[in-house]
Each structure stands twice: as C-alpha cells, then as structure tokens.
Design a protein around this motif. Sequence first.
Motif, short mmCIF file in Angstrom:
data_model
loop_
_atom_site.label_atom_id
_atom_site.label_comp_id
_atom_site.label_asym_id
_atom_site.label_seq_id
_atom_site.Cartn_x
_atom_site.Cartn_y
_atom_site.Cartn_z
N LYS A 146 28.95 36.58 4.89
CA LYS A 146 28.41 36.05 6.15
C LYS A 146 27.48 37.03 6.85
CE LYS A 146 31.05 32.32 6.26
NZ LYS A 146 30.52 30.98 6.15
N SER A 201 26.69 27.25 17.12
CA SER A 201 27.15 27.16 15.74
C SER A 201 26.02 26.65 14.86
CB SER A 201 28.34 26.22 15.65
OG SER A 201 29.40 26.68 16.43
N LYS A 202 26.19 26.80 13.56
CA LYS A 202 25.24 26.23 12.61
C LYS A 202 25.98 25.44 11.55
CE LYS A 202 23.26 28.61 9.37
NZ LYS A 202 23.98 28.27 8.15
N VAL A 203 25.23 24.57 10.91
CA VAL A 203 25.84 23.68 9.92
C VAL A 203 26.28 24.48 8.71
CG1 VAL A 203 25.49 21.65 8.49
CG2 VAL A 203 24.37 21.81 10.72
N SER A 204 27.50 24.28 8.31
CA SER A 204 28.06 25.01 7.18
C SER A 204 27.34 24.69 5.87
CB SER A 204 29.53 24.63 7.02
OG SER A 204 30.05 25.16 5.86
N GLY A 205 27.13 25.72 5.08
CA GLY A 205 26.63 25.52 3.73
C GLY A 205 25.13 25.31 3.62
N GLU A 206 24.46 25.17 4.75
CA GLU A 206 23.02 25.01 4.66
C GLU A 206 22.38 26.40 4.70
OE1 GLU A 206 21.85 21.97 7.42
OE2 GLU A 206 22.83 20.45 6.21
N ASP A 207 21.11 26.46 4.99
CA ASP A 207 20.37 27.72 4.96
C ASP A 207 21.20 28.86 5.56
OD1 ASP A 207 18.60 29.73 5.08
OD2 ASP A 207 17.03 28.63 6.14
N ILE A 210 20.40 33.04 9.51
CA ILE A 210 20.56 32.61 10.90
C ILE A 210 19.60 33.36 11.82
CG2 ILE A 210 22.94 31.89 10.62
CD1 ILE A 210 23.83 34.52 11.79
N VAL B 178 29.60 31.81 12.57
CA VAL B 178 29.15 30.71 13.42
C VAL B 178 28.97 29.40 12.65
CG1 VAL B 178 28.03 32.19 15.14
CG2 VAL B 178 26.76 31.49 13.12
N THR B 180 30.03 25.85 10.80
CA THR B 180 31.03 24.79 10.91
C THR B 180 30.59 23.56 10.14
OG1 THR B 180 32.26 23.39 12.45
CG2 THR B 180 30.01 23.92 13.07
#
Lengths: 226, 282
Positions: A146, A201-207, A210, B178, B180
Amino acid sequence: MAKLPGGELSNRPLHFFWIADCSGSMFGEKIASLNYAIRDVIPSMREAAKANPNAQLLIRALKFSTGATWLTNKPINVEDYEWEDLEADGLTEMGKAFNLLADQLTMPPMPERALPPVLVLLSDGQPTDVYTPGLKRLKELPWGKKAVKVAISIGNDAILDMLEEFTGNRELVLNAKNSADLVNMIKWASTLAKQVSSPASKVSGEDPIIIDLNTIPKSSDDGEIW
Amino acid sequence: MVIQKGSGYRVFATKAKGAIHRLNDIPNQDAWKITYLDNVIIVAVADGLGSNRCKYSKYGSRIAVKVLSDMISEIYKNTACHNAEFFTALGKFRHDELPKNMEACWKERVKQHYVNEINTGDPNPGKEIYELYATTLLGIVLTKDFYFAIQIGDGNIISVYDDESVENVIEPDRQLGVETYCLSQTEAWTKFATNIVQPRENNSPILFLLSTDGLANSYANNQAFYQVGIDYLRWIKEKGFENVQEKIHNILRTTSEKGSGDDITLALAVNDNVINPEGGNV
C-alpha cells in the motif's frame, strides 16, 4: 467538555521514510545537495502537517552504504524532526536497507489503522549486495504493497529498471541530472505527505496510484550535469 | 435526526460534516435512511468516497441508502409482512440475488441521475460514470425475531449486549490505508458481506451501532472504537435516549476534529427494554 464516548481519540499516523544512498559515489555535491534539500523541506512539511491536524506526520530516515542504519530509532513527529547531515562513504548495500525497512513496515510495529506510508528512495548507483530478497520481502508486506513508493535516481549511473522494481511504476522513478533537479524533486517528494493525508477513500483494486502524477517535476538541463 | 419506533427497537441517526471537509468547504458525502415497516426497521448508512474521481458521490450515497431500503421493503412486502417468511427470504437471497439486484438497481439509478441531472446531453453514458458516484453501503434490518445485516465496503456494524460485550455484526472490510470496496465496482455484488441472526431468548443485543469509517478511524484501535458502543449504552441507561440525541451531533463534530477529519454518520438502534425497563414496548 465531558469525556466523549469511546476510547482515546487519535488522528491517523502517516509514516514518511527518507531512504538515502550514502555510498562513496555520492561524495561531494550529490550528498551536499541531498542534505541541503531535505533540511530545507522540513519546515514546509511542518506547515503542511499543521494544515491537516487529522494526520500525524511521522518522519524517519534510513541511510545505506556499507550496511544500513536508521538515523533515529523511532519515528519522529515532524514538529520535532531535524535533519542530520549525512556523509558519503562505502558501498551501496541497498538490500540491507530494504530489510530494515521491511522490519518497520511489518504489523506491529506498524499499526493497522494508518494512512499509506510514503517511501522516498534516493540513490546514484546500483546495489552492491543482493537486493532482491529484501525488496521482495518489503513488497509482499501489506503495508509494503500500500505504500507510496518514489525513487529519485541521482545522476546517470543509477539503474532505472531496478528503481522501477522498487516503485512498481516507471513514472515514479525521477531522474535528477543535477543539483537543481535533486532539490526540486526532493521538494516534490516532501509534498507526498500532504497528498496522501486526505481522509477520502478510494475504490479498492483500481489504479493503485493515489498521488497526482501530473505534478512530478521533470529533469532539467539547467546547471552542471552529473 | 429521526426517531422511529417499532420492532422492539428505537433508532436514530445523524451525520456530521468532517473537519477536513469543513476546512475545505467540501460537502458531506455521507447519507442515511431509516425505514419503518409495520414491525420492521431498516437502517441504511452510506459513505460517498469523496475523492476528486468521485465528484458525485454525495448523490451516490443517497441513491444507495434508498436502494437498500427499497430492496428490503420489497422482499418484506413479497412475504406478506410475515416475519418467518421474511427471515427465510432474506436467508435465501442474501448471498446472490439481493446483492446482485442492489448493484444493478444502484447503477441504473446512478445512470438516470447522471442523464437527468448532470449531463443531459448524453442519453446513454458508459459504465465509467459509476466511479463518479462511488459509495459504500451498510445496513441492518431489525425485527422482533431476528436481525439481518448487509455491507459493502468500509464502515462498521457492531452490537452491544447487556453485559457490555461487543461484537462485529459483520466483520469489517479490513483493507489497509484508504482503499475500500464500493458499489461502483464491476461485479460489486461479490464484495457484499451479510449476516442473519436469530438470537436465543434473553440473548439479544440491546444496542446496534452503524457508522461510516470516519468514526472508527478516529480511534487508535478496535478496542477504543468498541468502547463507543459501550459508552452510548451506559449513557442511554443513565440519562435517557433523548439526552444522547441532543448531544450526538456535536460529539461527532468533535470526534472528527480530534480524530479522522472525515465525515461521520452514526445510527444507533436501542432495544426498548433499555429505554423502558419497566416493560412494555413503545
């Protein structure tokens, strides 16, 4: 105010790591520029941290040459952090640095609730030790995956492919061709703490990136080329 | 703030704009909805992601809580409002049909919103618009006989028992940093988690707490967060339900200031017996 429901409130820690190559080839202007630039950005990191009291910016630095050593035993709050000038001498045992870093990104000591750590690697050469096991270990850790990983190659001798192995993205390997570049790039890297500390937050598994890649400074031809 | 009666529980919910959002004049992207159906209460909470890539997530979260309420209500009505059949239907649909329908319905309504409110010149937008509305969703259905919980993405649903033990009703989405899961993802239905529980007599939770991740992220660890549920229960027992309601919004504001900086939505469902220990449902 009366005690709020729940245990002790806490802002989320953001661990920021400077990982500096102090091998003999860094001697002279390179290490001097590195020392100057990092010392220079600390006040602006403090200001940025004040503007976001919901993140707790913790800094520490790791140097590697013949062996690898933490400059401070524990993460230091940016308010209290002072850069300690480094000297250049010895080999480029980057693998040892990756192992020390992996020790600290393991949970514990890393907490589960934290913002993604920022790792900034500065190097002018190729590792002289076997670096792959340490790097693999680092990148397999949950926080290693991460972490925002940026590398600044100093001069023309660093192996960009190897640094890309560390960052996982060529765009996050910056090439400082001279002192002005190095200062600019370290300045930019210091702003990553602010970019990462948003509570959104950001969408999991995408780009997985950050941070805003559009802000990465380009190499310049100003000044004497290393 | 709303109070609803029925099903043996009283429920209220409120949301507080995050400290960082106040500082940067960003809207609160959370949403909540409480639905009362005969002897069933549905509580839904959603957290719009709020990053630059999710600029309509405040609408996405509103759509999400409505979708959850509508879908559960439909199942309830299709079972002739009979608790045993409702339990069977939720048990049957919870892994597959319900999450699939919720994902499809949310995406359809997002598309309608985009076409009608955002970009009226594009009658058939592609699936890339979903991320603009990205949101998590969590909800609980409370009846006298059982409770059912459903969740996609971060946030917490916990239950507190009379002996002050605390449980996760659904194990939280434990992704570091961060990231989700959210409704905008392809095959989002596969990321849903559900739980349905028929408590033994005299062993029902007496308080449920649903919250967006801004609350849990304001604490250093799980134990400190679980204490929130215990403290609210003690407070309600000592000072009454209304006393908590009056103060809760300011508490959430302060929690965000001193903690995560994020928007916080909190819903509390309290067993009537806690509020009226002399007996008799309200």
